[in-house]
Design a protein around this motif. Structure first.
Motif, short mmCIF file in Angstrom:
data_model
loop_
_atom_site.label_atom_id
_atom_site.label_comp_id
_atom_site.label_asym_id
_atom_site.label_seq_id
_atom_site.Cartn_x
_atom_site.Cartn_y
_atom_site.Cartn_z
N THR A 92 89.72 21.75 11.99
CA THR A 92 90.07 21.89 11.99
C THR A 92 91.48 21.26 10.87
OG1 THR A 92 91.23 20.41 13.78
CG2 THR A 92 90.82 22.24 14.33
N ALA A 93 91.38 20.50 10.39
CA ALA A 93 91.77 19.61 9.35
C ALA A 93 91.53 21.06 7.53
CB ALA A 93 91.19 18.43 8.74
N ALA A 94 90.18 21.25 7.86
CA ALA A 94 90.20 21.96 6.63
C ALA A 94 91.27 23.46 6.45
CB ALA A 94 88.50 22.39 6.42
N LEU A 95 90.58 23.69 8.08
CA LEU A 95 91.59 25.36 8.26
C LEU A 95 93.30 25.18 8.01
CD1 LEU A 95 90.14 26.44 11.96
CD2 LEU A 95 89.78 27.47 9.08
N SER A 96 93.56 23.90 7.94
CA SER A 96 95.07 23.87 8.26
C SER A 96 95.40 23.57 6.77
CB SER A 96 95.62 22.29 9.18
OG SER A 96 94.85 21.34 8.75
N ALA A 144 91.36 18.29 17.80
CA ALA A 144 91.37 19.77 17.51
C ALA A 144 93.00 19.16 16.40
CB ALA A 144 91.44 20.58 17.98
N PHE A 145 94.07 18.46 17.89
CA PHE A 145 95.17 18.61 17.66
C PHE A 145 95.14 18.34 16.06
CE2 PHE A 145 96.39 21.10 20.76
CZ PHE A 145 97.70 22.28 20.43
N GLU A 146 94.74 16.98 16.59
CA GLU A 146 94.44 15.27 14.78
C GLU A 146 94.38 15.89 13.39
OE1 GLU A 146 95.80 11.68 13.86
OE2 GLU A 146 96.51 12.79 15.81
N GLY A 147 93.00 17.22 13.88
CA GLY A 147 93.05 17.64 12.77
C GLY A 147 93.56 17.96 11.95
#
Length: 297
Positions: A92-96, A144-147
């Motif tokens: 999720t970090a990479a996606l954001s 997920a949200f932290e990412g």
């Protein structure tokens, strides 16, 4: 021993829906067992007899071993669940990072989404911290949200403050994790009651100071009391990383005791949750420290 994080407290491993804090006072023949009501009290023979994990080892004077039955937590369980949790966070970090632009026209919106994700992640972490049992769905949703938050913040710092800051923070976090793990396994770090008390007192003082600094920054403007900028910011950044390393040692001790005393397998998710919280803490402190160092150039 009950392990805690600099930001979120969490329950220790348990059995039959009960709480089990793990004592670290040395005992003849192996690590001490937890005693009801006081995790640091010296166990008596009766208390050993009441402990399903240590009972079979008492008569031999040998260190307690995890029961041979199935359904008990192992190191492999902890590694697998920690990898799953961190994998969701990294994805999720990479996606954001890729999908939330930080150009002048969009940075406010992207930053707002990141802060919103951080608040949701914080709420989910608190909920899990106070639950009696681990919830894999809750833990993975938190990750997920932290990412999302980490992806946005890392992108901003990396592209607008210090080129390569995100990778430097990742390398720094990995180095701290590896160093603490080696030191812990080699016996250079002894996690006992005194260590636990010192770390908790230091963490409480650190969090209170950072909270006061944040309040002054919000209501008074500027950098607050200056604890997160300039020379003081560098000092507190290093202290934050050291605290994170200390909490890693507490996490390792909690995992070791959970395996030794046969904690249920599902509680490997608690270990993954705790390790993720600590690694996020260390990463953010590295990122903040790198930002301060580049801002002062």
């Amino acid at each position: 021993m009950r392990s805690r994080n600099p930001v979120f407290s969490r329950r220790g491993f348990s059995r039959d829906n009960g709480y089990a804090g793990f004592n670290t006072a040395p005992q003849a023949g192996g690590p001490a067992v937890a005693t009801q009501g006081n995790p640091y009290a010296q166990p008596t023979g009766d208390q050993y007899a009441q402990n399903p994990y240590a009972q079979q080892d008492l008569q031999y004077g040998a260190p307690p071993q995890a029961p041979a039955t199935t359904g008990r937590m192992t190191i492999d369980d902890v590694v697998l669940r920690t990898a799953s949790t961190l994998g969701v966070l990294i994805l999720t970090a990479a996606l954001s990072w890729a999908l939330l632009p930080i150009d002048d026209a969009n940075i406010s919106r992207s930053y707002g989404i990141g802060i919103g994700a951080a608040l949701i992640g914080m709420v989910l972490a608190f909920v899990q911290s106070f639950k009696r049992k681990a919830s894999p769905a809750l833990i993975l949703t938190y990750a997920a949200f932290e990412g999302v938050f980490l992806g946005v913040v890392s992108n901003i710092v990396d592209n607008r403050i210090a080129d390569g800051a995100a990778m430097q923070a990742v390398i720094g976090t990995m180095a701290v994790f590896t160093g603490v793990l080696i030191a812990y396994k080699a016996g250079w770090i002894r996690v006992n009651r005194r260590f636990y008390g010192f770390v908790m007192a230091a963490a409480l003082g650190f969090i209170l100071l950072m909270t006061v600094n944040l309040l002054f920054a919000v209501f008074g403007g500027g950098d607050g009391l200056g604890f997160r900028s300039g020379p003081l910011g560098i000092i507190f950044g290093v202290i934050g990383i050291i605290l994170g390393a200390c909490f890693l040692a507490l996490d390792f001790k909690q995992v070791e005791d959970g395996v030794a005393y046969g904690a249920p397998r599902e509680e490997a998710w608690l270990a993954a949750f705790g390790l993720t919280l600590t690694l996020v803490w260390i990463y953010m402190e590295f990122l903040r420290l790198i930002s301060i160092l580049n801002s002062s150039d």
